[in-house]
Motif scaffolding. Sequence first.
Motif, mmCIF file in Angstrom:
data_model
loop_
_atom_site.group_PDB
_atom_site.id
_atom_site.type_symbol
_atom_site.label_atom_id
_atom_site.label_comp_id
_atom_site.label_asym_id
_atom_site.label_seq_id
_atom_site.Cartn_x
_atom_site.Cartn_y
_atom_site.Cartn_z
ATOM 1 N N PRO A 1 3.822 7.277 3.001
ATOM 2 C CA PRO A 1 4.425 6.816 3.877
ATOM 3 C C PRO A 1 5.741 6.858 4.497
ATOM 4 O O PRO A 1 6.936 6.985 5.227
ATOM 5 C CB PRO A 1 5.079 8.902 3.662
ATOM 6 N N MET A 2 4.606 5.823 5.874
ATOM 7 C CA MET A 2 5.438 5.813 7.357
ATOM 8 C C MET A 2 6.073 6.399 7.216
ATOM 9 O O MET A 2 7.160 6.160 7.981
ATOM 10 C CB MET A 2 5.201 4.366 7.066
ATOM 11 N N GLU A 3 5.662 7.878 7.680
ATOM 12 C CA GLU A 3 6.514 9.183 8.544
ATOM 13 C C GLU A 3 6.621 9.072 9.262
ATOM 14 O O GLU A 3 6.055 8.507 10.219
ATOM 15 C CB GLU A 3 6.097 10.792 7.717
ATOM 16 N N THR A 4 7.878 8.644 10.613
ATOM 17 C CA THR A 4 8.692 8.285 11.759
ATOM 18 C C THR A 4 8.767 9.253 12.596
ATOM 19 O O THR A 4 7.831 8.462 13.505
ATOM 20 C CB THR A 4 10.208 7.979 11.599
ATOM 21 N N ILE B 1 8.901 0.141 10.135
ATOM 22 C CA ILE B 1 8.053 -0.758 8.596
ATOM 23 C C ILE B 1 8.434 0.549 7.713
ATOM 24 O O ILE B 1 7.713 1.119 7.900
ATOM 25 C CB ILE B 1 7.130 -1.116 9.222
ATOM 26 N N ALA B 2 8.820 0.170 6.297
ATOM 27 C CA ALA B 2 9.591 1.085 5.617
ATOM 28 C C ALA B 2 8.561 1.537 4.357
ATOM 29 O O ALA B 2 7.177 1.108 4.691
ATOM 30 C CB ALA B 2 10.091 -0.022 4.290
ATOM 31 N N ALA B 3 8.203 3.095 4.377
ATOM 32 C CA ALA B 3 7.219 3.138 3.365
ATOM 33 C C ALA B 3 6.828 2.472 2.157
ATOM 34 O O ALA B 3 7.425 1.760 2.121
ATOM 35 C CB ALA B 3 8.746 4.347 3.081
ATOM 36 N N ASN B 4 5.824 2.772 1.737
ATOM 37 C CA ASN B 4 4.277 1.931 1.447
ATOM 38 C C ASN B 4 4.701 0.430 1.501
ATOM 39 O O ASN B 4 5.271 -0.670 0.760
ATOM 40 C CB ASN B 4 5.396 1.831 -0.390
ATOM 41 N N ILE C 1 0.913 -1.311 -0.151
ATOM 42 C CA ILE C 1 0.025 0.325 -0.346
ATOM 43 C C ILE C 1 1.061 0.986 -0.039
ATOM 44 O O ILE C 1 2.152 1.203 0.102
ATOM 45 C CB ILE C 1 -1.065 0.038 1.521
ATOM 46 N N GLN C 2 0.463 1.924 -0.807
ATOM 47 C CA GLN C 2 1.290 3.375 -0.889
ATOM 48 C C GLN C 2 1.209 4.232 0.092
ATOM 49 O O GLN C 2 -0.305 4.912 0.676
ATOM 50 C CB GLN C 2 0.737 4.439 -1.680
#
Lengths: 110, 119, 142, 223
Positions: free
Chosen positions: A27-30, A71-74, A24-25
């Motif tokens: 950003p997973m901004e930390t 967890i990585a972006a996307n 899923i798209q």
Amino acid sequence: MARALITVPPNAKRGEVIEVRVLIQHPMETGYRPGSDGRILPRDLIRKFSCRYDDGKSNEIVFSAELYAAIAANPLISFHTVATGSGTLTFLWEGDNGFMQSEMAAIKVS
Amino acid sequence: MLAPALAAPLTDTPGDPARGRAIVANRQVGLCLLCHSAPIPEERFQGDLAPSLAGAGSRNTADQLRERIIDSRKLNPQSIMPSYHRADGFSRVAPAQAGKTIFTAQQVEDVVAYLMTLK
Amino acid sequence: MNRRQALATLAVVMVRPAFAAEGDLAGAIRTWTGGAATKEGRVKLDIAELVDNGNAVPITVTVDSPMTAANHVTAIALFNEKNPQRDIARFQLGPRAGKAQVSTRIRLATTQRLVAVAKMNDGSFWTHNVDVIVTLAACIED
Amino acid sequence: MSPATQAMQKDDTQNPAMLWVKDGEALWSKPAANGKSCASCHNDAPKSMKGIAATYPAFDTQSRRPIHLSERINLCRKNKQDASPLPPEHQDLLSMESYVALQSRGMSIAPHRDKRMSEFFTRGEKHYKQRIGQLDLSCAQCHDDNPGKRLAGTPIPQAHPTGYPIYRLEWQGMGSLQRRIRNCMSGVRAEPFAFNSTEMAELETYLASRAAGMAMDAPAVRP
């Protein structure tokens, strides 16, 4: 709505263990990373994911996850489930800033 | 800044090997380890585009090292080594660095002092 | 370098605590297991030992379990040693999974240890540790 | 490139760039305010766009210079869809470009050997070999003279733009060749060429010719 890529085998034999892959798209901004102005960018994460399997007899969550900033972006998650019957898999992502998205995939079990 | 003889020390303050080591190890200041390796074991990823700095102090005199750091292209026009204490003769320099040298005179001396310890 | 420059360099280094560690690895694992003892084995954490970019590192955890109603994995948790936060992810699964294997992609701020912990339905916990080396990016995006 | 990064690119169910491709596919048939979509003129992208991305940058008769695929998409927006051009690196633009680039996957890079292109190629080669920035380095010094060696921990590639737009792990998203070139330019402490500048088109023209015959692997994943 965020773009999602769901990979589920469309056909399976009853009792077969199938792999489910979801991408899923997001950003997973930390919440730990400075932006271009040097200020820390506010956290924006998907926090939870679940997969509900409605096979005609039961409708239950067969897999779920809690995700953190590492967890990585996307985000990509791949897991397994037993093909118990024809029906639908419903995926749900929930996160910061009211993020909520649901996707469905059909599966035919013979 | 024009030094009368390039090989002579650029400052009156003698170079400090400890500060020089820190400059060499720093990937934003010295950038040395992007291309060279050096006996700095705590810095894991070192480049291999250029010769190792180990033994630099026994292969060269301080003046030779200084000359190379200031403007290595004087010695070899094809060199990929940046000129650390030259401020002109470049093209398209980013505005933030325009007219500036990579190292201050004292940083050149510190790095020379460190390299001279690598025997 | 004069004192002012030295301080300026120090200030750059001091920005790092934005990426500093919160709590220790063993403590985070203990919190998740509720203090129960963990044993090494049955879990396999698959990840490249040398990673060329820490922004998206593929990782797979597999637990040796028949995944039957009587004997299965109920949860898997992933921890790290040196990211800003110890938790990576927690997965809940059961006999309906058929196979105790989960993959995802994670971030690694630096070279460090990773730990996968699996919880079985009998209440036991099993672990696997892996040390991963993360290459520093040569040219970082401005 | 590590085996993990290669695997990420090879499997479309894992390749994050495919999220942008999916968006591009949806945008392809989405009508603009004047009712026209890409599909209105170009129909089925897998047929009409096959091999197209492999020929870019291509000469544009109006501006009389080579243009990048994203500039072509913007020209279509302006001339056919009465829509405003999208800024460089806009997600929709990258999505459209990814979708079009995918239709050339596996095909050979085949830039037009047009006489009108030759002066741009020549200037592009000059840019490639020009030492720039405070670090005084040219593209060629790393990518022609030292490929395979390690700049710090990172192996230097040969600078063949076979996979753009790329999903770059460093960016945690998609980006264009222009963005990548600008990264290298700021890396040597030079003032980067502006997006869609003539210099950029020249350098891209040179890079495409240099990579002629290589297989496209767009949309690629790179560290």
